[in-house]
Motif scaffolding. Structure first.
Motif, mmCIF file in Angstrom:
data_model
loop_
_atom_site.group_PDB
_atom_site.id
_atom_site.type_symbol
_atom_site.label_atom_id
_atom_site.label_comp_id
_atom_site.label_asym_id
_atom_site.label_seq_id
_atom_site.Cartn_x
_atom_site.Cartn_y
_atom_site.Cartn_z
ATOM 1 N N MET A 1 0.843 -1.174 0.000
ATOM 2 C CA MET A 1 0.000 0.000 0.000
ATOM 3 C C MET A 1 0.892 1.243 0.000
ATOM 4 O O MET A 1 1.883 1.306 0.713
ATOM 5 C CB MET A 1 -0.900 0.009 1.242
ATOM 6 C CG MET A 1 -1.728 1.273 1.335
ATOM 7 S SD MET A 1 -2.740 1.417 2.804
ATOM 8 C CE MET A 1 -3.833 0.063 2.592
ATOM 9 N N LEU A 2 0.519 2.193 -0.791
ATOM 10 C CA LEU A 2 1.234 3.465 -0.883
ATOM 11 C C LEU A 2 0.417 4.537 -0.173
ATOM 12 O O LEU A 2 -0.777 4.676 -0.422
ATOM 13 C CB LEU A 2 1.414 3.851 -2.348
ATOM 14 C CG LEU A 2 2.046 5.220 -2.640
ATOM 15 C CD1 LEU A 2 3.470 5.277 -2.111
ATOM 16 C CD2 LEU A 2 2.007 5.496 -4.126
ATOM 17 N N VAL A 3 1.038 5.272 0.738
ATOM 18 C CA VAL A 3 0.365 6.352 1.448
ATOM 19 C C VAL A 3 1.026 7.660 1.047
ATOM 20 O O VAL A 3 2.246 7.800 1.155
ATOM 21 C CB VAL A 3 0.453 6.169 2.982
ATOM 22 C CG1 VAL A 3 -0.219 7.318 3.710
ATOM 23 C CG2 VAL A 3 -0.152 4.840 3.397
ATOM 24 N N LEU A 4 0.226 8.601 0.546
ATOM 25 C CA LEU A 4 0.744 9.888 0.083
ATOM 26 C C LEU A 4 0.042 11.031 0.781
ATOM 27 O O LEU A 4 -1.138 10.928 1.101
ATOM 28 C CB LEU A 4 0.504 10.044 -1.430
ATOM 29 C CG LEU A 4 1.170 9.050 -2.346
ATOM 30 C CD1 LEU A 4 0.640 9.219 -3.755
ATOM 31 C CD2 LEU A 4 2.673 9.239 -2.316
ATOM 32 N N GLY A 5 0.744 12.115 0.971
ATOM 33 C CA GLY A 5 0.126 13.345 1.441
ATOM 34 C C GLY A 5 -0.059 14.281 0.258
ATOM 35 O O GLY A 5 0.852 14.451 -0.552
ATOM 36 N N ARG A 6 -1.233 14.842 0.109
ATOM 37 C CA ARG A 6 -1.541 15.768 -0.979
ATOM 38 C C ARG A 6 -2.322 16.941 -0.415
ATOM 39 O O ARG A 6 -3.076 16.796 0.524
ATOM 40 C CB ARG A 6 -2.394 15.115 -2.077
ATOM 41 C CG ARG A 6 -1.790 13.913 -2.762
ATOM 42 C CD ARG A 6 -0.811 14.244 -3.857
ATOM 43 N NE ARG A 6 0.457 14.653 -3.282
ATOM 44 C CZ ARG A 6 1.401 15.328 -3.930
ATOM 45 N NH1 ARG A 6 1.229 15.692 -5.170
ATOM 46 N NH2 ARG A 6 2.518 15.648 -3.344
ATOM 47 N N LYS A 7 -2.145 18.083 -1.012
ATOM 48 C CA LYS A 7 -2.875 19.287 -0.634
ATOM 49 C C LYS A 7 -3.986 19.524 -1.652
ATOM 50 O O LYS A 7 -3.931 19.009 -2.774
ATOM 51 C CB LYS A 7 -1.937 20.489 -0.621
ATOM 52 C CG LYS A 7 -0.843 20.379 0.413
ATOM 53 C CD LYS A 7 0.110 21.550 0.321
ATOM 54 C CE LYS A 7 1.262 21.362 1.304
ATOM 55 N NZ LYS A 7 2.283 22.404 1.142
ATOM 56 N N PRO A 8 -5.016 20.298 -1.271
ATOM 57 C CA PRO A 8 -6.074 20.597 -2.250
ATOM 58 C C PRO A 8 -5.492 21.133 -3.556
ATOM 59 O O PRO A 8 -4.572 21.943 -3.561
ATOM 60 C CB PRO A 8 -6.908 21.662 -1.532
ATOM 61 C CG PRO A 8 -6.746 21.313 -0.085
ATOM 62 C CD PRO A 8 -5.294 20.875 0.031
ATOM 63 N N GLY A 9 -6.014 20.609 -4.651
ATOM 64 C CA GLY A 9 -5.529 20.983 -5.980
ATOM 65 C C GLY A 9 -4.478 20.024 -6.517
ATOM 66 O O GLY A 9 -4.264 19.954 -7.720
ATOM 67 N N ILE B 1 -3.052 7.088 -11.430
ATOM 68 C CA ILE B 1 -3.005 5.631 -11.348
ATOM 69 C C ILE B 1 -2.973 5.150 -12.790
ATOM 70 O O ILE B 1 -3.937 5.347 -13.539
ATOM 71 C CB ILE B 1 -4.224 5.064 -10.600
ATOM 72 C CG1 ILE B 1 -4.271 5.640 -9.176
ATOM 73 C CG2 ILE B 1 -4.173 3.538 -10.586
ATOM 74 C CD1 ILE B 1 -5.519 5.282 -8.409
ATOM 75 N N GLY B 2 -1.867 4.589 -13.183
ATOM 76 C CA GLY B 2 -1.674 4.265 -14.597
ATOM 77 C C GLY B 2 -1.613 5.572 -15.373
ATOM 78 O O GLY B 2 -1.161 6.598 -14.869
ATOM 79 N N GLU B 3 -2.081 5.518 -16.608
ATOM 80 C CA GLU B 3 -2.046 6.723 -17.438
ATOM 81 C C GLU B 3 -3.416 7.355 -17.630
ATOM 82 O O GLU B 3 -3.526 8.406 -18.255
ATOM 83 C CB GLU B 3 -1.441 6.381 -18.808
ATOM 84 C CG GLU B 3 0.025 6.023 -18.705
ATOM 85 C CD GLU B 3 0.669 5.878 -20.073
ATOM 86 O OE1 GLU B 3 0.102 6.340 -21.071
ATOM 87 O OE2 GLU B 3 1.766 5.294 -20.121
ATOM 88 N N ASN B 4 -4.462 6.721 -17.069
ATOM 89 C CA ASN B 4 -5.794 7.244 -17.366
ATOM 90 C C ASN B 4 -6.718 7.407 -16.162
ATOM 91 O O ASN B 4 -7.908 7.607 -16.328
ATOM 92 C CB ASN B 4 -6.475 6.381 -18.435
ATOM 93 C CG ASN B 4 -6.590 4.932 -18.016
ATOM 94 O OD1 ASN B 4 -6.147 4.550 -16.943
ATOM 95 N ND2 ASN B 4 -7.176 4.122 -18.862
#
Length: 57
Positions: free
Chosen positions: A1-9, A14-17
């Motif tokens: 499992m990959l856990v990422l932090g992202r901000k709004p925007g 996931i893949g290319e599409n």
């Protein structure tokens, strides 16, 4: 499992599409948008789990 932090925007691909974009983040509430081809099924986790449980019954 990959856990990422992202901000709004910000988003992840996931893949290319398939694009998952953070739309809003506020006090533990997260809203995100998903762009994917129409043939990709997208369901909430509790719906998915209910379907799996019903199939196993």
């Amino acid at each position: 499992m990959l856990v990422l932090g992202r901000k709004p925007g910000e988003y992840v691909m996931i893949g290319e599409n398939i694009k998952v974009k953070v739309v809003k983040s506020d006090k533990g509430d997260l809203r995100f948008a998903i762009e994917a081809p129409r043939d990709v099924s997208i369901v909430r986790g509790e719906i998915y789990e209910a379907r799996i449980a019903a199939e196993g019954a």
